[in-house]
Design a protein around this motif. Structure first.
Motif, short mmCIF file in Angstrom:
data_model
loop_
_atom_site.label_atom_id
_atom_site.label_comp_id
_atom_site.label_asym_id
_atom_site.label_seq_id
_atom_site.Cartn_x
_atom_site.Cartn_y
_atom_site.Cartn_z
N HIS A 1 -1.29 4.15 5.05
CA HIS A 1 -2.15 3.09 4.54
C HIS A 1 -1.42 2.22 3.51
O HIS A 1 -1.47 0.99 3.56
N THR A 2 -0.70 2.85 2.62
CA THR A 2 0.06 2.11 1.61
C THR A 2 1.19 1.31 2.27
O THR A 2 1.40 0.14 1.93
N LEU A 3 1.90 1.92 3.20
CA LEU A 3 2.93 1.18 3.94
C LEU A 3 2.34 -0.02 4.67
O LEU A 3 2.93 -1.10 4.68
N GLU A 4 1.16 0.15 5.24
CA GLU A 4 0.50 -0.97 5.92
C GLU A 4 0.27 -2.13 4.96
O GLU A 4 0.58 -3.29 5.29
N HIS A 5 -0.24 -1.86 3.78
CA HIS A 5 -0.49 -2.92 2.80
C HIS A 5 0.82 -3.60 2.39
O HIS A 5 0.89 -4.83 2.29
N LEU A 6 1.84 -2.81 2.13
CA LEU A 6 3.12 -3.37 1.68
C LEU A 6 3.83 -4.12 2.81
O LEU A 6 4.41 -5.19 2.56
N LEU A 7 3.81 -3.59 4.01
CA LEU A 7 4.41 -4.31 5.15
C LEU A 7 3.67 -5.61 5.41
O LEU A 7 4.29 -6.65 5.67
N ALA A 8 2.34 -5.57 5.36
CA ALA A 8 1.54 -6.76 5.66
C ALA A 8 1.85 -7.91 4.72
O ALA A 8 1.82 -9.08 5.12
N THR A 9 2.17 -7.59 3.48
CA THR A 9 2.46 -8.66 2.52
C THR A 9 3.95 -8.99 2.47
O THR A 9 4.33 -10.15 2.63
#
Length: 152
Positions: free
Chosen positions: A53-61
């Motif tokens: 979930h954290t990787l998703e947020h960081l990758l998305a931005t």
């Protein structure tokens, strides 16, 4: 039943981590590409949900700062990586370099975007520590340009 490209991939033969073009469609002179950003070996390991979930947020931005035309980055259901959908045609090395730079960024950041209740549907399920650990693991192994052999 429609054929799903990723279900045709022999997950026992791939060698993660890697980046691969998983599909491309062109309609009315507009191309959309789908990339497989594989972090972990399928059927051998999986990202814990808080790290994913954290990787998703960081990758998305952060990936958007590295690469133009990103439509979406979403986690795979198997939790071994992410799918990224982009406008236009890209060179696989461009995708790999953007992912590499983003993972380096992740290992150094102390901020996760959009983790407030109002901005995230499961704001309590994050782990920056774990995200950094998995980002570093991928960097240490190297991101291959080929899913079946290690081409760094």
């Amino acid at each position: 039943m429609a054929k799903v490209e990723s279900f045709s991939l022999n997950h026992d033969l791939v060698k993660a981590p890697y980046v691969r073009l998983a599909g491309s469609e062109t309609q009315q002179d507009v191309t959309i590409e789908k990339y497989d950003l594989r972090f972990l070996q399928p059927n051998a390991d999986a990202l814990p949900t808080a790290a994913l979930h954290t990787l998703e947020h960081l990758l998305a931005t952060q990936m958007r700062d590295e690469l133009t035309g990103i439509i979406d980055i979403s986690p795979m259901g198997c939790r071994t990586g992410f799918y990224m959908i982009v406008w236009g045609q890209h060179d696989i090395k461009e995708i790999r370099d953007a992912l590499y730079n983003t993972l380096v960024f992740i290992t150094k950041t102390d901020f996760v975007p959009a983790v407030a209740r109002e901005a995230c549907g499961n704001y309590r399920d994050h782990s920056l520590f774990s995200a950094k650990e998995y980002a570093q693991q991928v960097l240490d192994q190297g991101i291959s340009l080929d899913p079946f052999q290690r081409i760094l």
